[in-house]
Design an enzyme around this catalytic site. Structure first.
Site, PDB file in Angstrom:
ATOM      1  N   GLY A  46       0.839  -1.192   0.000  1.00 58.42           N
ATOM      2  CA  GLY A  46       0.000   0.000   0.000  1.00 58.42           C
ATOM      3  C   GLY A  46       0.874   1.242   0.000  1.00 58.42           C
ATOM      4  N   GLN A  51       3.008   9.931   1.694  1.00 55.12           N
ATOM      5  CA  GLN A  51       4.297   9.253   1.917  1.00 55.12           C
ATOM      6  C   GLN A  51       5.333   9.644   0.869  1.00 55.12           C
ATOM      7  OE1 GLN A  51       2.342   5.143   2.441  1.00 55.12           O
ATOM      8  NE2 GLN A  51       4.163   5.000   3.748  1.00 55.12           N
ATOM      9  N   CYS A  94       5.591  -0.357   7.744  1.00 53.76           N
ATOM     10  CA  CYS A  94       5.270   0.855   6.996  1.00 53.76           C
ATOM     11  C   CYS A  94       6.516   1.291   6.242  1.00 53.76           C
ATOM     12  CB  CYS A  94       4.821   1.964   7.948  1.00 53.76           C
ATOM     13  SG  CYS A  94       4.351   3.487   7.105  1.00 53.76           S
ATOM     14  N   LEU A  95       6.344   1.627   4.955  1.00 51.18           N
ATOM     15  CA  LEU A  95       7.487   2.058   4.148  1.00 51.18           C
ATOM     16  C   LEU A  95       8.110   3.338   4.707  1.00 51.18           C
ATOM     17  CD1 LEU A  95       6.000   1.351   0.604  1.00 51.18           C
ATOM     18  CD2 LEU A  95       7.785   0.042   1.779  1.00 51.18           C
ATOM     19  N   HIS A 136      -4.816   1.193   7.402  1.00 51.15           N
ATOM     20  CA  HIS A 136      -3.465   1.747   7.529  1.00 51.15           C
ATOM     21  C   HIS A 136      -3.301   2.960   6.578  1.00 51.15           C
ATOM     22  CE1 HIS A 136       1.080   1.009   7.895  1.00 51.15           C
ATOM     23  NE2 HIS A 136       1.007   1.818   6.871  1.00 51.15           N
ATOM     24  N   GLU A 137      -3.789   2.823   5.347  1.00 58.67           N
ATOM     25  CA  GLU A 137      -3.630   3.918   4.362  1.00 58.67           C
ATOM     26  C   GLU A 137      -4.543   5.104   4.688  1.00 58.67           C
ATOM     27  OE1 GLU A 137      -1.066   3.539   2.829  1.00 58.67           O
ATOM     28  OE2 GLU A 137      -0.900   1.365   2.881  1.00 58.67           O
ATOM     29  N   HIS A 140      -2.964   7.160   7.210  1.00 58.34           N
ATOM     30  CA  HIS A 140      -1.932   8.052   6.657  1.00 58.34           C
ATOM     31  C   HIS A 140      -2.551   9.367   6.193  1.00 58.34           C
ATOM     32  CE1 HIS A 140       1.954   6.062   6.605  1.00 58.34           C
ATOM     33  NE2 HIS A 140       1.486   4.959   6.029  1.00 58.34           N
TER      34      HIS A 140
END
Ligand code: GNR
Ligand code: NI
Length: 177
Positions: A46, A51, A94-95, A136-137, A140
């Site tokens: 994702g 990000q 998480c990236l 999660h997204e 963000h």
């Protein structure tokens, strides 16, 4: 296609709330394609636009297992309509917080509405990794990171580690000038 740069903790942009997207046009689609490419290259399942430094409500997701059977999802202005009382735990990463993983408990199922890449409204119900990823997204987009669900002690340790790393990287960068 070149990958976009992924911001990492403690970059303050990650704490910004993202603004809704007003119109879905070719530029929006080009950017979504760049996000998807960046997500696949990372690799991740994702990615939220914030990000890569763009605080707009745009998300790409692909939770398919096989690389030759990709199932990309493009979500514009996604919203959670319903979440189950049933909860599930999942080991999240998480990236923007590389190489750190922790178990998070969230609603097991969600129903979301969003605008797709053709500008059409959609609704979808999800469970498993897709449900985790959607939550999660969408977090963000509201400046929320998965570490916010951990104890203050754990969260502060992670933030301190990444703040130290960022300071070291900056010091090395300065020395190269
Ligand atoms: O690649 C990712 N994997 C992942 C694993 C468990 C729960 C959530 C995620 S999302 C993450 C990519 C990312 O940081 N998206 O914002
Ligand atoms: Ni993330």
């Amino acid at each position: 296609m070149t990958s976009l740069e992924i911001l990492t903790l403690p970059d303050p942009v990650l704490r910004q709330a993202s603004a809704p997207v007003e119109t879905v046009d070719d530029e929006t689609r080009r950017f979504l394609d760049q996000m998807l490419h960046t997500m696949y290259e990372a690799p991740g399942v994702g990615l939220a636009a914030v990000q890569v430094g763009v605080p707009r409500r745009l998300v790409t997701i692909d939770v398919s297992k096989e690389e030759d059977a990709r199932e990309p999802l493009f979500l514009i202005n996604p919203e959670i309509l319903w979440s189950s009382d049933e909860r599930a735990r999942y080991e999240e990463g998480c990236l923007s917080i590389p190489d750190y993983y922790a178990e998070v408990e969230r609603p097991a199922k969600v129903r979301v509405k969003f605008i797709d890449r053709e500008g059409r409204p959609q609704e979808q119900e999800a469970e498993g990794l897709l449900a985790v990823c959607l939550q999660h997204e969408i977090d963000h987009l509201n400046g929320v990171l998965f570490i916010d669900y951990l104890s203050k002690l754990k969260r502060d340790l992670v933030i301190r580690k990444f703040t130290k790393q960022a300071r070291e990287k900056e010091r090395h960068r300065q020395q190269r000038i």
